[in-house]
Write a protein that holds these residues in place. Structure first.
Motif, PDB file in Angstrom:
ATOM      1  N   LEU A  33      -2.373  -3.674  17.983  1.00 14.33           N
ATOM      2  CA  LEU A  33      -1.372  -2.901  16.931  1.00 14.33           C
ATOM      3  C   LEU A  33      -1.734  -2.426  15.642  1.00 14.33           C
ATOM      4  O   LEU A  33      -2.784  -2.582  14.635  1.00 14.33           O
ATOM      5  CB  LEU A  33      -1.153  -3.930  15.823  1.00 14.33           C
ATOM      6  N   ARG A  34      -1.810  -1.062  15.461  1.00 12.43           N
ATOM      7  CA  ARG A  34      -1.864   0.044  13.702  1.00 12.43           C
ATOM      8  C   ARG A  34      -0.755   0.405  13.708  1.00 12.43           C
ATOM      9  O   ARG A  34       0.142   0.759  13.592  1.00 12.43           O
ATOM     10  CB  ARG A  34      -2.415   1.207  14.965  1.00 12.43           C
ATOM     11  N   ASP A  35      -1.081   0.135  11.927  1.00 12.00           N
ATOM     12  CA  ASP A  35      -0.288   0.298  10.991  1.00 12.00           C
ATOM     13  C   ASP A  35      -1.275   0.896  10.020  1.00 12.00           C
ATOM     14  O   ASP A  35      -2.378   0.380   9.251  1.00 12.00           O
ATOM     15  CB  ASP A  35       0.850  -0.862  10.819  1.00 12.00           C
ATOM     16  N   ALA A  36      -0.769   2.039   8.983  1.00 14.58           N
ATOM     17  CA  ALA A  36      -1.354   2.719   8.387  1.00 14.58           C
ATOM     18  C   ALA A  36      -1.390   1.661   6.914  1.00 14.58           C
ATOM     19  O   ALA A  36      -2.258   1.900   6.022  1.00 14.58           O
ATOM     20  CB  ALA A  36      -0.494   3.917   7.669  1.00 14.58           C
ATOM     21  N   GLU A  37      -0.578   0.829   6.307  1.00 17.79           N
ATOM     22  CA  GLU A  37      -1.214  -0.192   5.039  1.00 17.79           C
ATOM     23  C   GLU A  37      -0.977  -0.868   6.036  1.00 17.79           C
ATOM     24  O   GLU A  37      -2.280  -1.963   4.492  1.00 17.79           O
ATOM     25  CB  GLU A  37       0.914  -0.211   5.184  1.00 17.79           C
ATOM     26  N   THR A  38      -0.973  -1.440   6.772  1.00 18.88           N
ATOM     27  CA  THR A  38      -2.181  -2.938   7.662  1.00 18.88           C
ATOM     28  C   THR A  38      -3.423  -2.602   6.881  1.00 18.88           C
ATOM     29  O   THR A  38      -4.527  -3.346   6.848  1.00 18.88           O
ATOM     30  CB  THR A  38      -1.101  -3.533   8.332  1.00 18.88           C
ATOM     31  N   GLU A  39      -3.310  -1.393   7.935  1.00 19.91           N
ATOM     32  CA  GLU A  39      -5.315  -0.772   7.598  1.00 19.91           C
ATOM     33  C   GLU A  39      -5.951  -0.761   6.406  1.00 19.91           C
ATOM     34  O   GLU A  39      -7.442  -1.239   6.192  1.00 19.91           O
ATOM     35  CB  GLU A  39      -5.660   0.582   8.444  1.00 19.91           C
ATOM     36  N   ALA A  40      -4.995  -0.052   5.599  1.00 20.16           N
ATOM     37  CA  ALA A  40      -5.247   0.158   4.324  1.00 20.16           C
ATOM     38  C   ALA A  40      -5.432  -1.417   3.632  1.00 20.16           C
ATOM     39  O   ALA A  40      -6.825  -1.013   2.681  1.00 20.16           O
ATOM     40  CB  ALA A  40      -4.955   1.334   3.658  1.00 20.16           C
ATOM     41  N   PHE A  41      -4.873  -2.088   3.806  1.00 21.72           N
ATOM     42  CA  PHE A  41      -4.857  -3.692   3.136  1.00 21.72           C
ATOM     43  C   PHE A  41      -6.298  -4.383   3.683  1.00 21.72           C
ATOM     44  O   PHE A  41      -6.787  -4.859   2.998  1.00 21.72           O
ATOM     45  CB  PHE A  41      -3.849  -4.543   3.711  1.00 21.72           C
ATOM     46  N   PHE A  42      -6.447  -3.916   5.245  1.00 22.49           N
ATOM     47  CA  PHE A  42      -7.804  -4.709   5.245  1.00 22.49           C
ATOM     48  C   PHE A  42      -8.759  -4.078   4.482  1.00 22.49           C
ATOM     49  O   PHE A  42     -10.204  -4.741   4.464  1.00 22.49           O
ATOM     50  CB  PHE A  42      -7.798  -4.616   6.984  1.00 22.49           C
ATOM     51  N   ASP A  43      -8.527  -2.897   4.739  1.00 22.07           N
ATOM     52  CA  ASP A  43      -9.760  -1.890   3.652  1.00 22.07           C
ATOM     53  C   ASP A  43     -10.361  -2.034   2.968  1.00 22.07           C
ATOM     54  O   ASP A  43     -11.318  -2.597   1.908  1.00 22.07           O
ATOM     55  CB  ASP A  43      -9.754  -0.433   4.155  1.00 22.07           C
ATOM     56  N   GLU A  44      -9.107  -2.030   1.990  1.00 16.12           N
ATOM     57  CA  GLU A  44      -8.969  -2.826   0.351  1.00 16.12           C
ATOM     58  C   GLU A  44      -9.716  -4.209   0.328  1.00 16.12           C
ATOM     59  O   GLU A  44     -10.842  -4.470  -0.966  1.00 16.12           O
ATOM     60  CB  GLU A  44      -7.811  -2.554  -0.356  1.00 16.12           C
ATOM     61  N   ASP A 308       6.446   4.717  -2.678  1.00 13.91           N
ATOM     62  CA  ASP A 308       5.593   4.224  -1.912  1.00 13.91           C
ATOM     63  C   ASP A 308       5.681   5.084  -1.063  1.00 13.91           C
ATOM     64  O   ASP A 308       6.643   4.820  -0.316  1.00 13.91           O
ATOM     65  CB  ASP A 308       6.151   2.907  -2.020  1.00 13.91           C
ATOM     66  N   PRO A 309       4.767   5.529  -0.352  1.00  9.67           N
ATOM     67  CA  PRO A 309       4.207   6.594   1.176  1.00  9.67           C
ATOM     68  C   PRO A 309       4.571   5.413   1.748  1.00  9.67           C
ATOM     69  O   PRO A 309       5.570   6.192   3.366  1.00  9.67           O
ATOM     70  CB  PRO A 309       2.788   6.411   1.246  1.00  9.67           C
ATOM     71  N   TYR A 310       4.146   4.037   2.689  1.00 13.22           N
ATOM     72  CA  TYR A 310       5.277   3.296   3.487  1.00 13.22           C
ATOM     73  C   TYR A 310       6.618   3.509   3.560  1.00 13.22           C
ATOM     74  O   TYR A 310       6.778   2.597   4.457  1.00 13.22           O
ATOM     75  CB  TYR A 310       4.026   1.915   2.926  1.00 13.22           C
ATOM     76  N   PHE A 311       6.585   2.511   2.233  1.00 10.69           N
ATOM     77  CA  PHE A 311       8.614   2.547   2.665  1.00 10.69           C
ATOM     78  C   PHE A 311       9.228   3.946   2.739  1.00 10.69           C
ATOM     79  O   PHE A 311       9.881   3.685   3.696  1.00 10.69           O
ATOM     80  CB  PHE A 311       8.982   2.684   0.493  1.00 10.69           C
ATOM     81  N   LEU A 312       8.437   5.301   2.547  1.00  4.64           N
ATOM     82  CA  LEU A 312       9.116   6.452   3.109  1.00  4.64           C
ATOM     83  C   LEU A 312       8.839   5.827   4.854  1.00  4.64           C
ATOM     84  O   LEU A 312       9.505   7.248   4.958  1.00  4.64           O
ATOM     85  CB  LEU A 312       8.182   7.665   1.793  1.00  4.64           C
ATOM     86  N   GLU A 313       7.269   6.288   4.877  1.00  3.66           N
ATOM     87  CA  GLU A 313       6.842   6.835   6.402  1.00  3.66           C
ATOM     88  C   GLU A 313       8.325   5.096   6.977  1.00  3.66           C
ATOM     89  O   GLU A 313       8.594   5.994   8.405  1.00  3.66           O
ATOM     90  CB  GLU A 313       5.400   5.536   7.112  1.00  3.66           C
ATOM     91  N   LEU A 314       8.411   3.989   6.590  1.00  2.81           N
ATOM     92  CA  LEU A 314       9.690   2.725   6.835  1.00  2.81           C
ATOM     93  C   LEU A 314      10.651   3.717   7.347  1.00  2.81           C
ATOM     94  O   LEU A 314      11.503   3.933   7.766  1.00  2.81           O
ATOM     95  CB  LEU A 314       9.591   1.526   6.714  1.00  2.81           C
ATOM     96  N   GLN A 315      11.814   4.282   6.717  1.00  2.00           N
ATOM     97  CA  GLN A 315      12.643   5.047   5.921  1.00  2.00           C
ATOM     98  C   GLN A 315      12.599   6.486   6.639  1.00  2.00           C
ATOM     99  O   GLN A 315      14.061   6.616   7.573  1.00  2.00           O
ATOM    100  CB  GLN A 315      12.738   5.541   4.280  1.00  2.00           C
ATOM    101  N   GLY A 316      11.929   7.248   7.279  1.00  2.00           N
ATOM    102  CA  GLY A 316      11.836   8.846   7.993  1.00  2.00           C
ATOM    103  C   GLY A 316      11.359   7.515   9.366  1.00  2.00           C
ATOM    104  O   GLY A 316      12.610   8.673  10.437  1.00  2.00           O
ATOM    105  N   GLN A 317      10.465   7.232   9.444  1.00  2.00           N
ATOM    106  CA  GLN A 317      11.180   6.726  11.248  1.00  2.00           C
ATOM    107  C   GLN A 317      12.063   5.863  11.451  1.00  2.00           C
ATOM    108  O   GLN A 317      12.219   6.315  12.777  1.00  2.00           O
ATOM    109  CB  GLN A 317       9.322   5.353  11.302  1.00  2.00           C
ATOM    110  N   ILE A 318      12.611   5.106  10.895  1.00  2.00           N
ATOM    111  CA  ILE A 318      14.201   4.728  11.239  1.00  2.00           C
ATOM    112  C   ILE A 318      14.778   5.588  11.804  1.00  2.00           C
ATOM    113  O   ILE A 318      15.720   5.819  12.793  1.00  2.00           O
ATOM    114  CB  ILE A 318      14.574   4.048  10.250  1.00  2.00           C
ATOM    115  N   LEU A 319      14.974   6.222  10.517  1.00  2.00           N
ATOM    116  CA  LEU A 319      15.878   8.119  11.069  1.00  2.00           C
ATOM    117  C   LEU A 319      15.548   8.498  11.930  1.00  2.00           C
ATOM    118  O   LEU A 319      16.557   8.826  13.331  1.00  2.00           O
ATOM    119  CB  LEU A 319      15.554   8.831  10.027  1.00  2.00           C
TER     120      LEU A 319
END
Length: 421
Positions: A33-44, A308-319
C-alpha cells in the motif's frame, strides 16, 4: 480509491525475519500500500531511530503491506515491512516505533545474511544423524536406526530454533539501544509486546517454554525489556504529540481504505468530529460508492486546514474518481505545489489532467509525470500515465518504454520485453 495506490511485492526464495510470532510466514506475493501521507509519517517517526542505529535514513524504507495479520519483518536490504494489521492493532505511534527499532536491529545485525548460518548448523546435525541411522539399519538394527534419525531431526530443528531466538533477543536489545540513543521512550515497545502476549493467551499458545518457537515468549521479552527500559533516562521522555496525532490520522484512513465500510462507520460514527473521524468516513463513503457523502467529509477537512496537502489530495481524488476530473485539478495542483511535487500525489494530478480529455493539459501532465518518475522510479501507476501522454502525443517509442517500465515493476517481464524491444 482515494490516496492509496497498490502494487505487488514479489519475494522468491529469500529469508524473512518476523518481529512477532503471531503470523503465518510472509506470502510470496503481497500487495504494497502506497500513500504519500503514510510514507511521510513513517519517515518522520523512524528517522531518529535509524540515525541512532548508525544507518543512513536516506537508505532505509518503511513499507506498508496489505495484510491483516500482526507482523513486521525484514527480508534483506534496508527495508522494514509492516503489515496493516500491526497498524490497526497498535494504539500509538510510539508502539510502532518500538517495532521499527526491533526490525532495524535485524538489519544492523545482518541477521538475514546470517540466516544461512543457522540453517547450515542445523543441516550438519541432520546429515550426521542420517549417516548414523543408515549405519545402524545396515547393521540390522532398523528400530535403532529410525530412533537415531528422529532424534537427529529433533536436534536439528531445536538448533535452528535456538539460533532464531538468539537473533530475536539481540534485535530486542539493539532496538532498546536505538530508542535510548534517540531519546524516545520504550513504553510503546513494552506495551505492544503486552498486546502480543494477550493475543497469545487468547489463541491458547503455551506460555511455559519457548523451546519449540522461533521467538522468545512475549512474557520473557517483556520482563527483559522492562528492566532495560526502566533503567534508561528516556523511559520518562514525553511522547511526541504531533506523531501521536498523525498516527491517528494514518490509522483512520487505513481502516477506511481496507475495512468494510459498515465497520468503519461503526468505529467512526458521525458524532466523531475529529480529523480521524472525518478521514475514516470519507474513505468509507467513497468505498461504498457514496461520492457526495465522501466529498462532504473531505470538504470539512479542507475547510479546517486549506493548506493541508493530504486533505487537498483526498478532496481532489474523490472528485476525480467520481467523474469530475476538471473540478479535481485545483485541489490536486495545490497539493502538488505544497509537497514540492510529491511523486504519488503528482501521479494522481497527472491522471486528472489526462482524464479531462483536454489536449491543452497534456503538456502540464507530461511535465508533472516526468518529475514524478524521476523522483520515484518505482511507481508503475505514474509510468502508465506517462505512457498515455506519450501515446496521445504520437511518441510511440517513449510510450513503449514507459509501458516496459510499468510491466517490470508489476512483475510481468513477459509484457515488458516486447515493449522494450
Amino acid at each position: 480509491m482515494a490516496s492509496f495506490q497498490i502494487r505487488f511485492l514479489l519475494r522468491n526464495g529469500i529469508a524473512a525475519l518476523c518481529a512477532v510470532s503471531l503470523c503465518a510466514p510472509p506470502a510470496l506475493a503481497q500487495s504494497v500500500l502506497r500513500d504519500a501521507e503514510t510514507e511521510a509519517f513513517f519517515d518522520e517517526i523512524s528517522r531518529p531511530i535509524v540515525a541512532a542505529s548508525g544507518l543512513d535514513p536516506a537508505n532505509v524504507d518503511i513499507v506498508l503491506i496489505n495484510d491483516k495479520s500482526v507482523n513486521a519483518f525484514v527480508a534483506g536490504g534496508q527495508t522494514v515491512y509492516i503489515h496493516s494489521g500491526l497498524i490497526n492493532t497498535a494504539s500509538t505511534a510510539n508502539e510502532v516505533q518500538g517495532v521499527i527499532a526491533h526490525e532495524l536491529g535485524h538489519i544492523e545485525g545482518g541477521h538475514v545474511i546470517r540466516y544461512g548460518d543457522g540453517m547450515k548448523a542445523a543441516s550438519g546435525i541432520s546429515i550426521a544423524s542420517l549417516v548414523l541411522a543408515a549405519a545402524a539399519i545396515a547393521a540390522g538394527a532398523a528400530e535403532a536406526g529410525m530412533a537415531i534419525m528422529q532424534a537427529g531431526q529433533r536436534a536439528a530443528i531445536g538448533k535452528f530454533l535456538a539460533f532464531s531466538r538468539v537473533q530475536e533477543s539481540v534485535a530486542d536489545a539493539s532496538g532498546a539501544r536505538y530508542l535510548s540513543k534517540a531519546g524516545i521512550t520504550g513504553r510503546g515497545s513494552v506495551n505492544f509486546f503486552k498486546k502480543l502476549q494477550n493475543h497469545e493467551f487468547r489463541l491458547g499458545i503455551p506460555q511455559e517454554d519457548s523451546y519449540d518457537r522461533t521467538h522468545p515468549l512475549s512474557g520473557e521479552r517483556i520482563t527483559v525489556l522492562e528492566d532495560t527500559y526502566k533503567a534508561d533516562p528516556a523511559w520518562e521522555a514525553p511522547i511526541n504529540p504531533k506523531w501521536e496525532s498523525d498516527f491517528q490520522r494514518i490509522k483512520a484512513k487505513l481502516q477506511g481504505y481496507i475495512a468494510d465500510p459498515n465497520a468503519t462507520l461503526r468505529d467512526y460514527p458521525e458524532t466523531n468530529t475529529s480529523v480521524a473521524g472525518h478521514y475514516a468516513r470519507a474513505y468509507a463513503w467513497h468505498k461504498a460508492a457514496y461520492p457526495d457523502k465522501a466529498l462532504n467529509e473531505a470538504n470539512i477537512l479542507v475547510s479546517r486546514n486549506p493548506d493541508d496537502p493530504y486533505f487537498l489530495e483526498l478532496q481532489g481524488q474523490i472528485l476525480l474518481e467520481s467523474g469530475r476530473p476538471k473540478d479535481a485539478l485545483a485541489s490536486l495542483r495545490r497539493a502538488v505545489d505544497l509537497t514540492s511535487n510529491q511523486p504519488l500525489i503528482a501521479a494522481i494530478f497527472g491522471h486528472a489532467l489526462i482524464a479531462t480529455e483536454d489536449k491543452n493539459n497534456l503538456t502540464e501532465a507530461e511535465r508533472v509525470l516526468r518529475s514524478a518518475v524521476a523522483k520515484d522510479n518505482n511507481n508503475p501507476f505514474a509510468w502508465y500515465q506517462l505512457g498515455v501522454v506519450y501515446e496521445a502525443n504520437g511518441d510511440t517509442p517513449r510510450a513503449a518504454l514507459a509501458s516496459a517500465e510499468r510491466y517490470l515493476m508489476e512483475g510481468a517481464p513477459q509484457l515488458a520485453l516486447p515493449n522494450a524491444a
